[in-house]
Scaffold this active site. Sequence first.
Site, short mmCIF file in Angstrom:
data_model
loop_
_atom_site.label_atom_id
_atom_site.label_comp_id
_atom_site.label_asym_id
_atom_site.label_seq_id
_atom_site.Cartn_x
_atom_site.Cartn_y
_atom_site.Cartn_z
N TYR A 238 -1.41 -0.44 10.09
CA TYR A 238 -1.45 -0.74 8.65
C TYR A 238 -0.13 -0.36 7.99
O TYR A 238 0.39 -1.11 7.15
CB TYR A 238 -2.62 0.03 8.04
CG TYR A 238 -2.92 -0.27 6.60
CD1 TYR A 238 -3.38 -1.52 6.20
CD2 TYR A 238 -2.77 0.72 5.63
CE1 TYR A 238 -3.68 -1.79 4.88
CE2 TYR A 238 -3.08 0.46 4.30
CZ TYR A 238 -3.53 -0.79 3.94
OH TYR A 238 -3.83 -1.04 2.61
N SER B 138 0.85 -1.19 0.00
CA SER B 138 0.00 0.00 0.00
C SER B 138 0.88 1.24 0.00
O SER B 138 1.98 1.21 0.57
CB SER B 138 -0.90 0.02 1.25
OG SER B 138 -1.49 1.29 1.42
N LYS C 168 2.25 -3.04 6.04
CA LYS C 168 2.52 -2.92 4.61
C LYS C 168 3.99 -2.64 4.32
O LYS C 168 4.53 -3.12 3.31
CB LYS C 168 1.62 -1.83 4.00
CG LYS C 168 0.15 -2.22 3.95
CD LYS C 168 -0.08 -3.51 3.18
CE LYS C 168 -1.55 -3.75 2.87
NZ LYS C 168 -1.77 -5.03 2.15
#
Length: 301
Positions: free
Chosen positions: A155, A142, A159
Amino acid sequence: MDLAGRVAVVTGAGAGLGLAYARDLARGGARVVVNDVDAAAAEAAVEAIRGEGGIAVAEAAPVGDSEAAQALVDRAAGEYGRLDVMVTNAGVLRDTVLWKMTDEDFDAVIDVHLRGTFTCVRAAAIAMRAQGEGGRIICVGSPTGQRGNFGQTNYAAAKAGIVGMVRTWAMELARARITVNAVIPVAATAMTRSVPFLKAHVEALESGAELPPYVRRTLGLGTPQDAAGLVTFLASDAAADITGQAIGIGGDRVGVWSHPQQISAAYATGGWSADDLAGVWSTALRPHLQTFGEQLPQPQE
């Protein structure tokens, strides 16, 4: 792309990007194991693929632990006799700022994204090495993992970790002719709907509106289908010499992300004291400091 004879597993393929990847792989001729934590969503995805003339089966499981990963590889081998492509797409969000993020918020995201990628790739690598015919591993990263994003500690960590593992696995699996790459997609999905600067565009697309050129080109935001071709390409023979890369895709844009590298240096015989660093910082190092977060241009009128 001709993927006839290939067998692929796609995690988190019940909706959004994962579904787009699974459908595009099937259109190319691959037989697909569709994974999702939601059994009904996985079955609906399989029906959609079969409705387009593809071949697929569903395997419902929450990725993260080794047992779930092995079940996916075993299902591919049991149904189709082999495994050629592993696409690790499954993910969840638990967004909140650092001082409000709980252990449970952090662990849930790390378990699915980071540990789930690790366990699924490990199981796939063992199977592919035993087959002795190479393979394709495609992990989903991401922009948040590349640049950071407010409210996404968990997150971003997951990632960024995925891309770090990709570079390592590319080295470890090269002799087995297994390529390992990260896809960095930007697409209108339920997950990107929570990103403030993308929310309005995602809602517009959901309402049936077309995205303007600024959004598709400058922001690189499009539909999940816009990102699916990259996964199919990386799964094909045409990408046999591509490994260890992070490749961005979205809307009308595709590009290669850089790897972290040292961009400036200064030297002092005997090493550096704090006072020494203060003395040279402004001239030798400050001009090279990097931005963080998404640096977005202003929309065009």
